[in-house]
Design an enzyme around this catalytic site. Sequence first.
Site, PDB file in Angstrom:
ATOM      1  N   GLU A  75      -1.613   1.079  -5.976  1.00 10.14           N
ATOM      2  CA  GLU A  75      -1.679   1.924  -7.166  1.00 10.14           C
ATOM      3  C   GLU A  75      -2.255   1.116  -8.297  1.00 10.14           C
ATOM      4  O   GLU A  75      -1.880  -0.029  -8.497  1.00 10.14           O
ATOM      5  CB  GLU A  75      -0.283   2.415  -7.552  1.00 10.14           C
ATOM      6  N   GLY A  76      -3.182   1.680  -8.995  1.00  7.96           N
ATOM      7  CA  GLY A  76      -3.769   0.960 -10.119  1.00  7.96           C
ATOM      8  C   GLY A  76      -3.860   1.857 -11.324  1.00  7.96           C
ATOM      9  O   GLY A  76      -3.006   2.707 -11.536  1.00  7.96           O
ATOM     10  N   THR A  77      -4.918   1.667 -12.076  1.00  5.62           N
ATOM     11  CA  THR A  77      -5.074   2.381 -13.330  1.00  5.62           C
ATOM     12  C   THR A  77      -5.257   3.883 -13.136  1.00  5.62           C
ATOM     13  O   THR A  77      -4.778   4.670 -13.932  1.00  5.62           O
ATOM     14  CB  THR A  77      -6.336   1.840 -14.050  1.00  5.62           C
ATOM     15  N   TYR A  78      -5.972   4.269 -12.119  1.00  3.16           N
ATOM     16  CA  TYR A  78      -6.364   5.677 -12.037  1.00  3.16           C
ATOM     17  C   TYR A  78      -5.694   6.504 -10.956  1.00  3.16           C
ATOM     18  O   TYR A  78      -5.828   7.708 -10.942  1.00  3.16           O
ATOM     19  CB  TYR A  78      -7.891   5.787 -11.903  1.00  3.16           C
ATOM     20  N   GLY A  79      -5.003   5.904 -10.036  1.00  2.00           N
ATOM     21  CA  GLY A  79      -4.382   6.745  -9.020  1.00  2.00           C
ATOM     22  C   GLY A  79      -3.664   5.959  -7.945  1.00  2.00           C
ATOM     23  O   GLY A  79      -3.763   4.737  -7.868  1.00  2.00           O
ATOM     24  N   VAL A 109      -3.047   5.176  -3.907  1.00  5.80           N
ATOM     25  CA  VAL A 109      -3.863   5.219  -2.688  1.00  5.80           C
ATOM     26  C   VAL A 109      -2.942   5.166  -1.461  1.00  5.80           C
ATOM     27  O   VAL A 109      -2.044   4.330  -1.392  1.00  5.80           O
ATOM     28  CB  VAL A 109      -4.868   4.051  -2.634  1.00  5.80           C
ATOM     29  N   LYS A 143      -7.033   8.733  -2.008  1.00  2.00           N
ATOM     30  CA  LYS A 143      -6.731   8.283  -3.374  1.00  2.00           C
ATOM     31  C   LYS A 143      -6.404   9.505  -4.213  1.00  2.00           C
ATOM     32  O   LYS A 143      -7.255  10.365  -4.439  1.00  2.00           O
ATOM     33  CB  LYS A 143      -7.929   7.532  -3.956  1.00  2.00           C
ATOM     34  N   ASP A 161     -16.009  -2.962 -13.033  1.00  2.00           N
ATOM     35  CA  ASP A 161     -14.629  -3.414 -12.811  1.00  2.00           C
ATOM     36  C   ASP A 161     -14.510  -4.194 -11.507  1.00  2.00           C
ATOM     37  O   ASP A 161     -13.598  -3.977 -10.721  1.00  2.00           O
ATOM     38  CB  ASP A 161     -13.663  -2.218 -12.822  1.00  2.00           C
TER      39      ASP A 161
HETATM   40  P1  ADP Z   1      -7.139   1.735  -8.780  1.00  2.00           P
HETATM   41  O1  ADP Z   1      -8.097   2.426  -9.686  1.00  2.00           O
HETATM   42  O2  ADP Z   1      -5.812   2.363  -8.821  1.00  2.00           O
HETATM   43  O3  ADP Z   1      -7.164   0.236  -8.909  1.00  2.00           O
HETATM   44  P2  ADP Z   1      -8.333   1.372  -6.163  1.00  2.00           P
HETATM   45  O4  ADP Z   1      -9.381   2.303  -5.664  1.00  2.00           O
HETATM   46  O5  ADP Z   1      -8.743  -0.009  -6.545  1.00  2.00           O
HETATM   47  O6  ADP Z   1      -7.566   2.113  -7.325  1.00  2.00           O
HETATM   48  O7  ADP Z   1      -7.188   1.277  -5.062  1.00  2.00           O
HETATM   49  C1  ADP Z   1      -6.008   0.508  -5.261  1.00  2.00           C
HETATM   50  C2  ADP Z   1      -5.758  -0.332  -4.016  1.00  2.00           C
HETATM   51  O8  ADP Z   1      -5.610   0.542  -2.881  1.00  2.00           O
HETATM   52  C3  ADP Z   1      -6.908  -1.274  -3.642  1.00  2.00           C
HETATM   53  O9  ADP Z   1      -6.794  -2.496  -4.346  1.00  2.00           O
HETATM   54  C4  ADP Z   1      -6.710  -1.413  -2.139  1.00  2.00           C
HETATM   55  O10 ADP Z   1      -5.689  -2.361  -1.859  1.00  2.00           O
HETATM   56  C5  ADP Z   1      -6.211  -0.030  -1.731  1.00  2.00           C
HETATM   57  N1  ADP Z   1      -7.366   0.797  -1.289  1.00  2.00           N
HETATM   58  C6  ADP Z   1      -8.209   1.500  -2.054  1.00  2.00           C
HETATM   59  N2  ADP Z   1      -9.147   2.151  -1.339  1.00  2.00           N
HETATM   60  C7  ADP Z   1      -8.899   1.824  -0.042  1.00  2.00           C
HETATM   61  C8  ADP Z   1      -9.535   2.144   1.217  1.00  2.00           C
HETATM   62  N3  ADP Z   1     -10.609   2.933   1.256  1.00  2.00           N
HETATM   63  N4  ADP Z   1      -9.010   1.625   2.338  1.00  2.00           N
HETATM   64  C9  ADP Z   1      -7.908   0.845   2.262  1.00  2.00           C
HETATM   65  N5  ADP Z   1      -7.280   0.467   1.141  1.00  2.00           N
HETATM   66  C10 ADP Z   1      -7.761   0.958  -0.017  1.00  2.00           C
END
Ligand code: ADP
Length: 337
Positions: free
Chosen positions: A30-34, A36, A51, A146
């Site tokens: 989980e990060g800034t936008y959603g 996963v 996501k 980013d």
């Molecule tokens: P946020 O905007 O919340 O940072 P991310 O897209 O970076 O969102 O996703 C958060 C975390 O989820 C990533 O750092 C990774 O560990 C995991 N993640 C995101 N997309 C995938 C993917 N396609 N396959 C596996 N893990 C993923």
Amino acid sequence: MKKHAISLDEIGYGACRSVDEFEKVKRLGEGTYGVVYEGIDKKSKERVALKKIRVEKEIDPLSLATFREIHTLMKAKHRNIVKLKEMAVGRSIGKIYLVMEFCQQDLGNLMDHMKLPFTEPQIKCLVLQLFEGLKYLHERFIIHRDLKVSNLLLTDEGILKIADFGLTRGFGEPAMKMTPRVVTLWYRPPELLFGDERQTPALDMWAAGCILGELIKHEPLLPGKDEIHQIRLIVNLLGTPNKTIWPDMKELEFELKEQSFNRLRSVFPNLSEECLALLKRLLAYDPKRRISAVECMNHEYFSKPPHACEPSLMPSLKSLTRSSRTRSSTIDLDFEV
Ligand code: ADP
Ligand code: MG
């Protein structure tokens, strides 16, 4: 903001499958936008990443960040860019999930599990893939904005995929003015820290330099606590900038310490001359003099032995640990539909 407006129909919202057609396996991050999740497509049995998009207002179900991510991922088709397969919807309008190809780990997570740093052939293999992905984006006027190790995914086959496009935006000539508060602090380039609002692909190249340094050091290169500390760390590593090396440099409101030399060699005592040269060009103060992704790919660092290893020789969480992965959590396993 208006000119970025896009209708739900345009992105195929009407034809989207329900998220009920996916089985949730676990929460990945989980990060800034959603949030996963790892999921399985019940029909095709394919493993996917879902996501969930955080929606700010009911009336405006697609926030700008979401729109940017969808738009960018849908346009991008490259081995080193995470593939957006489709979108899925929850029961109420505005509950949207991006269905992406699944990658078994991200680089940050993998490094947390590695006792030893990557070898030079592995580092070359990773950064070459990063530069290929960046070349593809920058040629299409997309700046990621980013880049950091947790936004670089890695498959068990060792293929690096640039992900998390929430902050991307196209660029044009002259460089578009955008808010300087983008790019996670540790990877933020001097032009943004010094308050220049023009953003160019060079800002991704600075972040790539920080990532290369991090892969070598096995810890973040410039872990600033706040913007001023970040600038001080940069000056400590690279020396004080001036108008000769960076003609467009903006004045700061506070004094910088005088340091006429960089400390790269003492921070990286075992680095080859070629790698040091590449790092210097990625971490050039002046964004106009900073190396581009294409130039990086042709840099002599990659033609000198040891050469990049095959992606299949990259480590993975599976190869590092036989026990269950710590990044997953068992809480909140229900899709909110
Ligand atoms: P946020 O905007 O919340 O940072 P991310 O897209 O970076 O969102 O996703 C958060 C975390 O989820 C990533 O750092 C990774 O560990 C995991 N993640 C995101 N997309 C995938 C993917 N396609 N396959 C596996 N893990 C993923
Ligand atoms: Mg992220």
